[in-house]
Scaffold this active site. Structure first.
Site, PDB file in Angstrom:
ATOM      1  N   GLU A   1      -1.770  -0.527  -3.915  1.00  0.00           N
ATOM      2  CA  GLU A   1      -0.681  -1.504  -3.914  1.00  0.00           C
ATOM      3  C   GLU A   1       0.181  -1.348  -5.164  1.00  0.00           C
ATOM      4  O   GLU A   1       1.410  -1.512  -5.105  1.00  0.00           O
ATOM      5  CB  GLU A   1      -1.262  -2.908  -3.813  1.00  0.00           C
ATOM      6  CG  GLU A   1      -1.940  -3.145  -2.472  1.00  0.00           C
ATOM      7  CD  GLU A   1      -2.643  -4.488  -2.382  1.00  0.00           C
ATOM      8  OE1 GLU A   1      -2.433  -5.185  -1.385  1.00  0.00           O
ATOM      9  OE2 GLU A   1      -3.410  -4.824  -3.309  1.00  0.00           O
TER      10      GLU A   1
ATOM     11  N   GLU B   1     -10.457  -3.455   1.636  1.00  0.00           N
ATOM     12  CA  GLU B   1     -10.529  -4.908   1.505  1.00  0.00           C
ATOM     13  C   GLU B   1     -11.194  -5.593   2.693  1.00  0.00           C
ATOM     14  O   GLU B   1     -11.862  -6.627   2.539  1.00  0.00           O
ATOM     15  CB  GLU B   1      -9.116  -5.488   1.295  1.00  0.00           C
ATOM     16  CG  GLU B   1      -8.599  -5.376  -0.114  1.00  0.00           C
ATOM     17  CD  GLU B   1      -7.969  -4.027  -0.405  1.00  0.00           C
ATOM     18  OE1 GLU B   1      -7.353  -3.887  -1.468  1.00  0.00           O
ATOM     19  OE2 GLU B   1      -8.094  -3.108   0.440  1.00  0.00           O
TER      20      GLU B   1
END
Length: 273
Positions: free
Chosen positions: A119, A139
Site C-alpha cells: 500500500e 490481510e
C-alpha cells in the site's frame, strides 16, 4: 526524549531520497509514519525539489516493508476511539493518504512489499523493483482488509479481477507477474535497483516541474470520469474556471512557452517552475 530516526533523507539536486531505516523489516508504526510524512511534506513544499525517491535501507531480511506493525497495534498503539486507528497525516507510512502531494514519487522495491508495504508503494507514481521482489496482501488471513490503500487503488493499477483474486487468496505476486500486469515499470537485478531508480527519478526531474504537478492534479481528479467530462475539465482550466489551480498555473507560467522557444532555438529548455 527525542524520537529515534527511522527515516533517512538525502537530497541530490532536484531529487529527494527517502530511505526507510527501521530494521529488520521496516514495519510501519506511528513514528515511522510521521517521519515519512514529514519528509514528503518537505518534498511538497520545497520549490527546489521536483521528485521523490522512496526505498528501504538497513534491511536484513530482504523486505521492502512488512507493512503495518501489528505488534504495536496489538499493544494499543495508534488506536483511536473516533477513527479506529490513527497513523498520523498521510495515513499508513505517511504517503498513501497524502492527497495534497503533487510532486511525483518513484518507489524502488527490493524484496517483499507486504500488506501495508504494498500500500505504501501504491502511494508512489512509478514503481521499479528488483528481480527478487514480491507483492503480497495477506490481510484476509489476519482478519481484516488491506484498506490502507490497496482496496482503494490496486484495481486502478492492475485488472480488477486480478486485484480481487490477490486479496481473496492472499498469494504472492512476484516481479515478473507485476511487470506483466504493469504494476511495475522495470525489473532489474537487486544490486542495480537503486541506481536504476535514481536514473528514472533524474529523468523525471529534467522535465517541466509545473507539468508534473499539473499531471498528478488532473489524473487525481479526472482519470476515471467519462471522456466528455475529462475534456470539459481541461477546457475549464484554459479559461481559468476549473478546480485545478496547478493546471491553471502551468498554462499561465513562463515555462509553458519555454519548451517551444527552446525547441525553435535548438537548445535545452531552462524550466524555472
Amino acid at each position: 526524549m527525542s524520537e529515534t530516526r527511522q527515516v533517512n533523507v538525502m537530497v541530490s539536486g532536484a531529487v529527494m531520497e527517502v530511505a526507510m531505516a527501521r530494521p529488520p523489516v521496516n514495519a510501519i508504526n506511528l513514528t515511522l509514519s510521521r517521519q515519512m510524512y514529514d519528509a514528503f511534506k518537505r518534498l511538497n513544499e520545497d520549490d527546489s525539489l521536483r521528485v521523490g525517491l522512496l526505498y528501504s535501507e538497513g534491511n536484513a531480511k530482504n523486505i521492502f516493508s512488512a507493512g503495518w506493525d501489528l505488534k504495536a497495534f496489538a499493544a494499543g498503539e495508534s488506536q483511536n476511539d473516533e477513527t479506529g486507528f490513527d497513523l498520523g497525516p498521510g495515513g499508513l507510512g505517511g504517503l498513501p493518504e497524502y492527497f495534497g502531494l503533487y510532486k511525483p514519487v518513484v518507489v524502488a522495491v527490493a524484496g517483499g512489499a507486504i500488506g501495508g508495504g504494498l500500500e505504501l508503494a501504491l502511494g508512489g507514481d512509478v514503481i521499479v523493483c528488483s528481480e527478487d521482489a514480491y507483492f503480497w496482501l495477506p490481510e484476509m488471513q489476519r482478519g481484516f482488509l488491506p484498506d490502507g490503500g490497496a482496496i482503494q487503488k490496486l484495481h486502478h493499477r492492475i485488472p480488477f479481477n486480478v486485484t480481487m483474486e490477490l486479496i481473496l487468496t492472499g498469494r504472492k505476486m512476484f516481479a515478473d507477474e507485476a511487470k506483466h500486469w504493469g504494476l511495475v515499470r522495470d525489473v532489474v537485478p537487486a544490486d542495480q535497483l537503486l541506481e536504476h531508480a535514481r536514473t528514472v527519478a533524474a529523468i523525471i526531474a529534467q522535465g517541466a516541474p509545473l507539468v508534473a504537478v499539473a499531471l498528478k492534479e488532473y489524473m487525481r481528479r479526472y482519470a476515471h470520469v467519462s471522456v466528455e467530462e475529462a475534456h470539459a475539465a481541461v477546457r475549464r482550466a484554459w479559461v481559468g474556471r476549473s478546480d485545478m489551480p496547478h493546471y491553471e498555473q502551468m498554462i499561465r507560467s513562463d515555462d509553458f512557452r519555454e519548451g517551444s522557444v527552446a525547441f525553435a532555438e535548438k537548445r535545452d529548455p531552462a524550466f524555472k517552475g
